[in-house]
Design a protein around this motif. Structure first.
Motif, PDB file in Angstrom:
ATOM      1  N   THR A 107       0.843  -1.192   0.000  1.00 25.96           N
ATOM      2  CA  THR A 107       0.000   0.000   0.000  1.00 25.96           C
ATOM      3  C   THR A 107       0.883   1.249   0.000  1.00 25.96           C
ATOM      4  N   ASP A 117       0.769   3.711   2.179  1.00 30.38           N
ATOM      5  CA  ASP A 117       1.251   3.965   3.534  1.00 30.38           C
ATOM      6  C   ASP A 117       2.429   3.066   3.885  1.00 30.38           C
ATOM      7  N   ARG A 165      -4.895   4.581  -0.954  1.00 30.49           N
ATOM      8  CA  ARG A 165      -4.268   5.702  -1.678  1.00 30.49           C
ATOM      9  C   ARG A 165      -3.484   5.184  -2.874  1.00 30.49           C
ATOM     10  N   SER A 166      -3.434   5.994  -3.932  1.00 33.91           N
ATOM     11  CA  SER A 166      -2.784   5.569  -5.170  1.00 33.91           C
ATOM     12  C   SER A 166      -1.264   5.638  -5.075  1.00 33.91           C
ATOM     13  N   GLU A 170       0.151   9.237  -5.133  1.00 36.21           N
ATOM     14  CA  GLU A 170       0.260   9.879  -3.818  1.00 36.21           C
ATOM     15  C   GLU A 170       1.488   9.371  -3.065  1.00 36.21           C
TER      16      GLU A 170
END
Length: 235
Positions: free
Chosen positions: A40, A42, A65-66, A69
């Motif tokens: 991910t 994060d 989130r992509s 990002e």
């Protein structure tokens, strides 16, 4: 003699089978060492902070989130890191967003092992690399963005005047601009005079500075990148 340290690689990929294949491909090259994997955005940010990779291979279609990002956040905190995107997305919006975020390369999934390793070496060395399917669209894509930016920066100029200013900022002389646009040199000089008056500048040097500040005069390329290399199509 002491061998140079292997380039430390972080893989950001949420599909286990593809991740396994990618790790195997990279593991075949002693110039690289996979130090961590994340699934991910994060996790990618946290792994970058913990493992200090030199190179991040980033998927864009991550859960939550992509990848775009994640690229922004990783590079904001660690600008020395190089990012290579490896994704299924071949649309112009994804390509442009990744380059704006700071990625140094954009490779489509399905690339051969040789293509992947060549791309890794190029990006790790400070270069830029793009899949052959995308390479031909890059110049047109950035030129379109540049034209939109210039129109916003110089709303009083006509399209032809912006075109002349662009070539002027590229270093061309009046005669070269005339030949490039199939105009008489006197017509070019008239356009330049009109540009100077509308921009309220006194000479060419001042006009060029204004033009380049607006993105004219050069074909945009992501900051800090060396020569663009294109991996050959897989056979």
């Amino acid at each position: 003699m002491t061998e140079p340290a292997a380039c430390r690689v972080l893989l950001v990929e949420d599909h286990p089978i593809f991740l396994e294949g990618l790790m195997a491909a990279i593991g075949a090259d002693h110039g690289f060492s996979v130090v961590a994997a994340a699934g991910t955005a994060d996790e990618a940010v946290a792994a970058t902070r913990t493992h200090a990779p030199d190179l991040v291979v980033m998927d864009l279609g991550l859960p939550g989130r992509s990848g775009i990002e994640a690229i922004r956040e990783v590079l904001a905190a660690h600008p020395e890191v190089h990012v290579l995107v490896m994704t299924m997305s071949e649309d112009d919006d994804s390509l442009l967003a990744a380059m704006r975020a700071g990625a140094r390369g954009y490779l489509l999934k399905g690339a051969s092992r040789d293509e992947i390793l060549r791309a890794l070496h190029t990006v790790a060395g400070g270069g830029a690399v793009f899949s052959p399917q995308l390479a031909g669209r890059i110049g047109v894509l950035f030129a379109s963005v540049r034209g939109t930016t210039a129109a916003a920066a110089f709303p009083t100029l006509t399209a032809r005047e912006r075109e002349v200013l662009d070539l002027l900022a590229s270093g061309l002389g009046y005669g070269q601009i005339a030949r490039s646009l199939f105009l008489a040199e006197k017509t070019v000089r008239n356009h330049v005079g009109s540009v100077f008056a509308k921009l309220r500048v006194h000479d060419r040097a001042e006009a060029v500075v204004r033009a380049r500040d607006a993105g004219l005069g050069t074909v945009p390329r992501p900051a800090g990148q060396a020569d663009v290399q294109l991996p050959p199509a897989a056979t």
